[in-house]
Scaffold this active site. Structure first.
Site, PDB file in Angstrom:
ATOM      1  CG  ASN A  14      95.807 -65.700  61.459  1.00 35.12           C
ATOM      2  OD1 ASN A  14      95.457 -64.569  61.110  1.00 35.12           O
ATOM      3  ND2 ASN A  14      94.991 -66.726  61.433  1.00 35.12           N
ATOM      4  NE  ARG A  95      93.845 -65.468  57.464  1.00 34.64           N
ATOM      5  CZ  ARG A  95      92.782 -65.018  58.108  1.00 34.64           C
ATOM      6  NH1 ARG A  95      92.887 -64.531  59.331  1.00 34.64           N
ATOM      7  NH2 ARG A  95      91.591 -65.048  57.530  1.00 34.64           N
ATOM      8  CG  HIS A 184      87.764 -68.635  55.406  1.00 36.22           C
ATOM      9  ND1 HIS A 184      86.392 -68.438  55.334  1.00 36.22           N
ATOM     10  CD2 HIS A 184      88.190 -67.936  56.488  1.00 36.22           C
ATOM     11  CE1 HIS A 184      86.014 -67.651  56.318  1.00 36.22           C
ATOM     12  NE2 HIS A 184      87.076 -67.332  57.038  1.00 36.22           N
ATOM     13  CG  LEU A 213      80.349 -74.419  58.085  1.00 33.13           C
ATOM     14  CD1 LEU A 213      79.173 -75.333  58.408  1.00 33.13           C
ATOM     15  CD2 LEU A 213      79.953 -73.347  57.077  1.00 33.13           C
ATOM     16  N   GLY A 214      82.762 -71.085  60.713  1.00 34.57           N
ATOM     17  CA  GLY A 214      83.189 -70.503  61.972  1.00 34.57           C
ATOM     18  C   GLY A 214      82.447 -69.200  62.162  1.00 34.57           C
ATOM     19  NE  ARG A 245      82.964 -60.858  58.577  1.00 34.22           N
ATOM     20  CZ  ARG A 245      84.025 -61.639  58.526  1.00 34.22           C
ATOM     21  NH1 ARG A 245      83.975 -62.806  57.892  1.00 34.22           N
ATOM     22  NH2 ARG A 245      85.152 -61.289  59.120  1.00 34.22           N
ATOM     23  CD  GLU A 390      93.099 -70.743  58.386  1.00 34.53           C
ATOM     24  OE1 GLU A 390      92.749 -69.881  57.559  1.00 34.53           O
ATOM     25  OE2 GLU A 390      92.736 -70.738  59.569  1.00 34.53           O
TER      26      GLU A 390
END
Length: 404
Positions: A14, A95, A184, A213-214, A245, A390
């Site tokens: 990743n 990823r 995600h 939620l991160g 963001r 993931e």
């Protein structure tokens, strides 16, 4: 019993613009042999961390590019005896944030796939180019193994047109690929399936709302195992408020503030992607832990940040509840969703009357990073905390597609 000769070592990768996270698995047992990350790639001084056999080792050193990061990683694997030689690694899964509408599942990488991912770099300029640099570095260092791309956008490709289309000139969609892609997806897919297992139900018979939620955050409505809607848009900037963001805002704000500030499109991109969200509202930090400390201290802007975040989340969850018709489970995952019990409590209290939730708030306050059902038996909707994974999804798809 799985025989040793039937085991395959697979690495899940990743990569970001300045980072590389990894896990090396023994498959199909899904045993994690080692994990870690390279950070601050391209900066004056980087850091490399590796965990193995209950130990953790961190070294600071220059990591000028991803090729050097990959070389450091592979050298450590043999130096520490995690593998006797690199030939033990049979596959690598990577990823990829943006696969557009071209990929509805993971794929074995070839020249055509690589070219398409490169073309989608315009839609994920901070991610796709970095993914490709890292993939090419692994390909150069491990030339004899197969590689698989696992797309953040793939799970969301079951969305109907009314969910993924934007109400803009239709030619923008046909000519420029402007639509909702989401992100995600690998995380949402994992927690959807894992929650179904925990409930003892067939995933294809359940309606769920999964809340990743991160620092980056997205919410997804999943009907009978397939995505019906998701909050992120063309890029990861869309959707709910995040660490830095802004999420969805009135587009006129952009034009108006560009005139007021005399800023360029690139300047505005920086404002919306890196200076907004929790950081922009609180003026304190993009880290939810710092924001919670400010809330506990009675800081007005910290309190406002918590309220605004809660409001943005429940607006999306409420809309998805109506779109799904009924919801069997709401699931919290990722850094904030798994570990921030105060944030979960604010969101759940704001929804409990409307959705008929009955939550064990004392239990919720004790759960950090563990699988747990935090709703009571009389709750109309089950509420779960399920840590995402993931990397294991990437490893599973790599084994499956490479026939290992």
């Amino acid at each position: 019993m799985i025989k040793e000769e039937d085991m395959s070592k697979v690495i899940s990768v990743n990569s970001g613009s300045s980072s590389l996270k990894f896990q090396l698995f023994d498959m199909p047992s899904e045993t994690v042999l080692t994990s870690g990350q390279a950070e601050r790639i391209g900066q004056q001084m980087g850091a490399f961390t590796i965990k193995y056999n209950g130990k953790k080792e961190t070294v600071e050193l220059p990591i000028p590019n991803h090729k050097v990061a990959v070389d450091i990683l592979l050298n450590k694997l043999t130096e520490l005896g995690i593998v006797e030689n690199l030939d033990e690694i049979k596959g690598a899964g990577h990823r990829i944030v943006q696969g557009g509408s071209s990929f509805d599942q993971s794929v074995v990488v070839d020249d055509k796939v690589e070219k398409i991912v490169e073309e989608y770099g315009e839609l994920a300029p901070l991610h796709n180019p970095a993914h490709l640099v890292c993939y090419r570095a692994f390909k150069e260092s491990l030339p004899n193994i197969g590689h698989v791309f696992v797309f953040d956008t793939a799970f969301h490709q079951t969305m109907p047109e009314e969910s993924y289309m934007f109400p803009v000139p239709y030619e923008w969609y046909t000519d420029y690929k402007i639509r909702r892609y989401g992100a995600h997806g690998t995380s949402h897919q994992y927690v959807n399936r894992r929650t179904a297992e925990l409930m003892g139900k067939d995933v294809n018979t359940l309606n769920m709302i999964t809340c990743h939620l991160g620092n980056g955050a997205s919410i997804t409505a999943i009907k009978n195992g397939k995505v019906l809607n998701t909050s992120m848009g063309l890029t990861p900037l869309g959707g709910i408020m995040m660490g830095t963001r802004c999420g969805d805002i009135d587009p006129t704000v952009v034009f108006y503030m560009m005139k007021k500030l005399g800023c360029t499109p690139d300047d505005m991109d920086t404002y919306l992607n890196k200076k907004s969200g929790m950081l922009g509202i609180s003026g304190i930090s993009s880290d939810a832990r710092d924001v919670q400390a400010a809330i506990d201290a009675g800081n007005p802007r910290g309190i406002l940040t918590g309220k605004l975040y809660t409001n943005r989340v429940i607006n999306v969850v409420g809309g998805y509840y109506f779109q799904l018709g009924h919801v069997d489970a709401i699931v919290f995952t990722a850094g904030l969703g798994e570990n921030d019990d105060a944030c979960r409590a604010r969101i759940l209290k704001a929804m409990e009357e409307a959705l008929g939730l009955s939550i064990d708030y004392e239990l919720n306050a004790t759960i950090h990073g563990k699988e747990c059902l935090i709703s009571k038996p009389d709750s109309k909707v089950q509420v779960w905390i399920v840590p995402t994974n993931e990397e294991v999804v990437i490893a599973r798809d790599t084994v499956r597609l490479l026939g290992l």
